[in-house]
Design a protein around this motif. Structure first.
Motif, PDB file in Angstrom:
ATOM      1  N   SER A  91      12.872  37.006  25.914  1.00  0.00           N
ATOM      2  CA  SER A  91      12.828  38.256  25.142  1.00  0.00           C
ATOM      3  C   SER A  91      13.974  39.184  25.537  1.00  0.00           C
ATOM      4  N   VAL A  92      14.260  39.251  26.835  1.00  0.00           N
ATOM      5  CA  VAL A  92      15.354  40.101  27.301  1.00  0.00           C
ATOM      6  C   VAL A  92      16.692  39.593  26.778  1.00  0.00           C
ATOM      7  N   LEU A  93      16.897  38.283  26.816  1.00  0.00           N
ATOM      8  CA  LEU A  93      18.156  37.724  26.320  1.00  0.00           C
ATOM      9  C   LEU A  93      18.307  37.949  24.814  1.00  0.00           C
ATOM     10  N   LEU A  94      17.218  37.792  24.078  1.00  0.00           N
ATOM     11  CA  LEU A  94      17.288  37.968  22.627  1.00  0.00           C
ATOM     12  C   LEU A  94      17.562  39.411  22.228  1.00  0.00           C
ATOM     13  N   ALA A  95      17.284  40.333  23.144  1.00  0.00           N
ATOM     14  CA  ALA A  95      17.565  41.742  22.863  1.00  0.00           C
ATOM     15  C   ALA A  95      19.048  42.070  22.961  1.00  0.00           C
ATOM     16  N   HIS A  96      19.845  41.155  23.540  1.00  0.00           N
ATOM     17  CA  HIS A  96      21.291  41.365  23.620  1.00  0.00           C
ATOM     18  C   HIS A  96      21.870  41.319  22.205  1.00  0.00           C
ATOM     19  N   PRO A  97      22.711  42.266  21.831  1.00  0.00           N
ATOM     20  CA  PRO A  97      23.191  42.330  20.441  1.00  0.00           C
ATOM     21  C   PRO A  97      24.015  41.131  20.002  1.00  0.00           C
ATOM     22  N   ARG A  98      24.537  40.350  20.947  1.00  0.00           N
ATOM     23  CA  ARG A  98      25.385  39.204  20.565  1.00  0.00           C
ATOM     24  C   ARG A  98      24.681  37.870  20.767  1.00  0.00           C
ATOM     25  N   VAL A  99      23.408  37.911  21.065  1.00  0.00           N
ATOM     26  CA  VAL A  99      22.635  36.677  21.255  1.00  0.00           C
ATOM     27  C   VAL A  99      21.741  36.464  20.035  1.00  0.00           C
ATOM     28  N   SER A 100      21.809  35.262  19.466  1.00  0.00           N
ATOM     29  CA  SER A 100      20.996  34.938  18.293  1.00  0.00           C
ATOM     30  C   SER A 100      19.828  34.020  18.635  1.00  0.00           C
ATOM     31  N   GLU A 101      19.968  33.215  19.690  1.00  0.00           N
ATOM     32  CA  GLU A 101      18.926  32.274  20.081  1.00  0.00           C
ATOM     33  C   GLU A 101      18.874  32.206  21.606  1.00  0.00           C
ATOM     34  N   ALA A 102      17.693  31.892  22.138  1.00  0.00           N
ATOM     35  CA  ALA A 102      17.579  31.745  23.591  1.00  0.00           C
ATOM     36  C   ALA A 102      16.413  30.834  23.924  1.00  0.00           C
ATOM     37  N   VAL A 103      16.640  29.925  24.852  1.00  0.00           N
ATOM     38  CA  VAL A 103      15.587  29.085  25.419  1.00  0.00           C
ATOM     39  C   VAL A 103      15.749  29.137  26.933  1.00  0.00           C
ATOM     40  N   VAL A 104      14.680  29.462  27.634  1.00  0.00           N
ATOM     41  CA  VAL A 104      14.706  29.519  29.091  1.00  0.00           C
ATOM     42  C   VAL A 104      13.776  28.438  29.622  1.00  0.00           C
ATOM     43  N   THR A 105      14.281  27.622  30.531  1.00  0.00           N
ATOM     44  CA  THR A 105      13.505  26.513  31.091  1.00  0.00           C
ATOM     45  C   THR A 105      13.478  26.641  32.616  1.00  0.00           C
ATOM     46  N   HIS A 106      12.669  25.790  33.228  1.00  0.00           N
ATOM     47  CA  HIS A 106      12.572  25.804  34.691  1.00  0.00           C
ATOM     48  C   HIS A 106      12.464  24.381  35.199  1.00  0.00           C
ATOM     49  N   GLY A 107      13.368  24.036  36.108  1.00  0.00           N
ATOM     50  CA  GLY A 107      13.303  22.763  36.814  1.00  0.00           C
ATOM     51  C   GLY A 107      13.362  23.083  38.290  1.00  0.00           C
ATOM     52  N   GLU A 108      14.516  22.835  38.900  1.00  0.00           N
ATOM     53  CA  GLU A 108      14.733  23.295  40.270  1.00  0.00           C
ATOM     54  C   GLU A 108      14.927  24.803  40.299  1.00  0.00           C
ATOM     55  N   VAL A 109      15.552  25.345  39.239  1.00  0.00           N
ATOM     56  CA  VAL A 109      15.770  26.783  39.105  1.00  0.00           C
ATOM     57  C   VAL A 109      15.514  27.163  37.645  1.00  0.00           C
ATOM     58  N   THR A 116      11.568  19.742  12.550  1.00  0.00           N
ATOM     59  CA  THR A 116      10.807  20.785  11.847  1.00  0.00           C
ATOM     60  C   THR A 116      11.487  22.141  11.924  1.00  0.00           C
ATOM     61  N   GLY A 117      12.657  22.181  12.566  1.00  0.00           N
ATOM     62  CA  GLY A 117      13.403  23.429  12.647  1.00  0.00           C
ATOM     63  C   GLY A 117      13.121  24.270  13.873  1.00  0.00           C
ATOM     64  N   LYS A 118      12.270  23.786  14.766  1.00  0.00           N
ATOM     65  CA  LYS A 118      11.962  24.549  15.965  1.00  0.00           C
ATOM     66  C   LYS A 118      12.993  24.278  17.049  1.00  0.00           C
ATOM     67  N   LEU A 119      13.225  25.291  17.881  1.00  0.00           N
ATOM     68  CA  LEU A 119      14.177  25.131  18.976  1.00  0.00           C
ATOM     69  C   LEU A 119      13.695  24.055  19.948  1.00  0.00           C
ATOM     70  N   VAL A 120      14.622  23.199  20.376  1.00  0.00           N
ATOM     71  CA  VAL A 120      14.319  22.180  21.375  1.00  0.00           C
ATOM     72  C   VAL A 120      14.147  22.854  22.729  1.00  0.00           C
ATOM     73  N   ARG A 121      13.075  22.493  23.431  1.00  0.00           N
ATOM     74  CA  ARG A 121      12.819  23.089  24.743  1.00  0.00           C
ATOM     75  C   ARG A 121      12.852  22.055  25.868  1.00  0.00           C
ATOM     76  N   ASP A 122      13.144  20.841  25.555  1.00  0.00           N
ATOM     77  CA  ASP A 122      13.238  19.793  26.562  1.00  0.00           C
ATOM     78  C   ASP A 122      14.555  19.960  27.321  1.00  0.00           C
ATOM     79  N   ARG A 123      14.472  20.064  28.663  1.00  0.00           N
ATOM     80  CA  ARG A 123      15.656  20.317  29.479  1.00  0.00           C
ATOM     81  C   ARG A 123      16.684  19.198  29.354  1.00  0.00           C
ATOM     82  N   ALA A 124      16.219  17.955  29.299  1.00  0.00           N
ATOM     83  CA  ALA A 124      17.151  16.833  29.225  1.00  0.00           C
ATOM     84  C   ALA A 124      17.975  16.896  27.938  1.00  0.00           C
ATOM     85  N   GLN A 125      17.291  17.200  26.830  1.00  0.00           N
ATOM     86  CA  GLN A 125      18.015  17.308  25.559  1.00  0.00           C
ATOM     87  C   GLN A 125      18.983  18.484  25.568  1.00  0.00           C
ATOM     88  N   LEU A 126      18.563  19.593  26.150  1.00  0.00           N
ATOM     89  CA  LEU A 126      19.433  20.761  26.205  1.00  0.00           C
ATOM     90  C   LEU A 126      20.661  20.485  27.070  1.00  0.00           C
TER      91      LEU A 126
END
Length: 467
Positions: A379-397, A441-451
Motif C-alpha cells: 500500500s505504501v509503495l502504491l501511494a508513490h506517484p510514479r508507481v503503478s503496480e507493486a508486489v511484496v514477497t518474503h523469503g529470506e528477506v 486471469t489478469g491477476k498479478l503474479v505473486r510467486d517469487r520464483a516467477q518474479l
C-alpha cells in the motif's frame, strides 16, 4: 484487571527485600510495590480511574512496566503502542482507538538506547476520547491481511487464563529461576510470558540493558541465569560468539515469534549445551502450544498446552475462544461460531498431538520476531506517484517488485518507505520493472520464483537494488 487481582496475584508474592528484577541495577519487590503505588496516586490525580482508556507509548524500561501495572491498578484499559512507529503509522492508530489519555515517554524520538532503569513520561488528556470497551483491560495491535491493523482487546480473564496455561506447562520457570528476557516487553511474549509470569510465580527477571551478544552472555553468567527467552534472531546472534560460553546454571532456552531455523537450533545447542524449546501463541489469546522438554525440533512447535482447545481445518489452525477478540467490529471473518481462524498452516501429529508450522495462508509474515503485513508495504509503495503496480514477497528477506517508469530508482523507494514505515517493514530488495507479470486471469503474479525469473529476463531494462 481488577485492583484486587493485581494485589493478590502479581505484587504480593515474596518479601519486600526479595529480588524482583535486574538490568543495569537490581530492583526489589518492595521497590516495585512502592513505584506502582506512587504512580497509582499520580494517575488518580490525573483522573484516570475504572473504565478510563489510556494509550501507552514509552521506550522499554522498568518505568514502563511500573506505569503499566499502575494503570491497571486504577482499573484502566491500556493500549500498547510501539514507540518505534513512524508518525504515518502511529497517528492513524490514535484516531482508531481514540484514547482518553496518552502516557508517552518524554523525548520518545530517536533510536533505541537499550532497556533503561527509569524514564520520564508525560500524561495528556484527550477531551474527545472514548471510554474503555466493556471489560477490556489490554489492547494491542496485530497486522491484518488487508493492511489495516487488527485492534485486539483482552479482558482480565483472558490474561489470567494465559498465565494458568503457562503454569501448567512442564518445565516452566518457577520461584527459584532467574529468567533472562530478550523479547520486547511491549509485545505479548515479553510482557506475559516474561514479565507477568515472573511476577506471578516469584521468579527473578533479568533484562539486558543492551542486546550486544557478548554483554548478554556476561550478564547471564554474572546473574547465574537459569532460563532465557527470545526470538530466533536473538539465538542466531548468540551462536555467533566465538568459543563456548560457560553458563552452568542455564537449563532452559525458549523461542517464540517465528519459526526457528534448524541451523540456529543446532548452533545454539552446540554453543550453550541446551536445546532451544519452541512455544507458539497469538496476540489474540496468548500461549497456545509449546514444549520445554527438549524433544521438539524445528519446525515442531509442541503440543497444545493444557487449557488450550485447537483444531486443524484443512491445514489451518483454529482456536476456541469465548468471543471475538477484535474491537470496533473489524475482522469479523476471522471469528465464527466460537473458533478463531489463525491463518497459520500446521500439521498435527495424530499420535502425539504435536503441531508443526508449515507457513502462512495470508500476507502476514514474521521478521525478527515481529509480525509484518506485506500488504501494508504494498500500500505504501502504491501511494508513490510514479508507481503503478507493486508486489511484496518474503523469503529470506522482504522483497519488493515494482511496476514504474524506468527513471525511478530503488534508492528513491527506500527514502519513500523510510518516511512511512518502521524499519522492520521496509523491503531489503527492490526490483523496478516497466510492468509486472500477470497470470491468465489478469491477476498479478505473486510467486517469487516467477518474479525473479522476470527480473532476470528483463535485466537489460530493469533497475535492481538491495539495501
Amino acid at each position: 484487571m481488577a485492583n484486587a487481582w493485581w494485589g493478590s496475584h502479581l505484587l504480593s508474592p515474596g518479601a519486600d527485600d526479595d529480588l524482583w528484577a535486574v538490568s543495569s541495577a537490581p530492583v526489589t519487590r518492595g521497590q516495585l510495590r512502592t513505584a506502582v503505588a506512587d504512580l497509582g496516586r499520580v494517575f488518580r490525580e490525573q483522573g484516570i480511574t475504572e473504565g478510563s482508556s489510556v494509550l501507552l507509548r514509552m521506550k522499554p524500561s522498568f518505568t514502563y512496566i511500573h506505569v503499566l501495572l499502575a494503570l491497571w491498578s486504577r482499573g484502566a484499559q491500556v493500549t500498547l503502542v510501539d514507540f518505534r512507529l513512524r508518525p504515518a503509522e502511529y497517528e492513524p492508530l490514535v484516531d482508531l482507538v481514540r484514547p482518553q489519555y496518552v502516557v508517552a515517554a518524554a523525548g520518545a524520538e530517536g533510536p533505541v538506547a537499550g532497556f533503561r532503569q527509569e524514564s520520564g513520561f508525560t500524561v495528556q488528556r484527550l477531551p474527545q476520547g472514548r471510554p474503555a470497551a466493556d471489560g477490556i483491560r489490554l489492547v494491542q495491535f496485530s497486522s491484518g491481511s488487508t493492511g489495516r491493523p487488527k485492534v485486539i482487546g483482552r479482558a482480565a480473564a483472558s490474561v489470567l487464563a494465559e498465565l494458568d496455561r503457562h503454569a501448567a506447562l512442564p518445565g516452566i520457570p518457577g520461584p527459584r529461576d532467574r529468567v533472562l528476557l530478550l523479547n520486547s516487553v511491549m509485545h505479548n511474549m515479553g510482557l506475559v510470558s516474561g514479565v507477568l509470569h515472573a511476577l506471578a510465580v516469584g521468579a527473578t527477571l533479568i533484562v539486558p540493558p543492551t542486546l550486544r551478544p557478548a554483554e548478554v552472555v556476561r550478564l547471564m553468567a554474572r546473574t547465574q541465569a537459569t532460563a532465557v527467552y527470545g526470538t530466533p534472531v536473538h539465538y542466531d546472534l548468540l551462536t555467533r560468539l566465538a568459543g563456548r560460553p560457560e553458563l552452568p546454571a542455564l537449563r532452559l532456552a525458549v523461542s517464540g515469534g517465528e519459526r526457528l531455523p534448524q541451523e540456529t537450533y543446532d548452533g545454539f545447542r552446540a554453543h550453550f549445551g541446551v536445546p532451544v524449546n519452541p512455544v507458539y501463541g497469538l496476540t489474540e489469546i496468548g500461549l497456545l502450544a509449546g514444549d520445554l522438554t527438549g524433544t521438539c525440533v524445528p519446525p515442531q512447535l509442541g503440543p497444545p498446552v493444557p487449557g488450550a482447545e485447537v483444531k486443524v481445518v484443512g491445514d489451518e489452525l483454529h482456536v476456541r475462544m469465548d468471543s471475538s477478540p477484535y474491537l470496533y467490529g473489524e475482522h469479523a471473518d476471522r471469528f465464527t461460531d466460537g473458533w478463531l481462524r489463525t491463518y497459520d498452516r500446521v500439521h498435527q501429529d495424530p499420535a502425539s498431538g504435536v503441531l508443526s508450522l508449515l507457513g502462512r495462508s495470508d500476507s502476514l509474515v514474521v521478521v525478527g520476531g515481529l509480525k509484518v503485513d506485506l500488504a501494508e508495504a504494498e500500500s505504501v509503495l502504491l501511494a508513490h506517484p510514479r508507481v503503478s503496480e507493486a508486489v511484496v514477497t518474503h523469503g529470506e528477506v522482504i522483497e519488493a517488485y515494482v511496476g514504474a517508469d524506468r527513471a525511478l530508482t530503488p534508492d528513491e523507494l527506500v527514502v519513500w518507505c523510510r518516511e512511512r514505515l518502521s524499519p522492520v517493514k521496509i523491503p531489503k530488495r527492490f526490483s523496478v520493472l516497466p510492468r509486472l507479470p500477470r497470470n491468465s486471469t489478469g491477476k498479478l503474479v505473486r510467486d517469487r520464483a516467477q518474479l525473479r525469473g522476470r527480473v532476470t529476463s528483463e535485466s537489460s531494462s530493469q533497475v535492481q537494488g538491495e539495501r
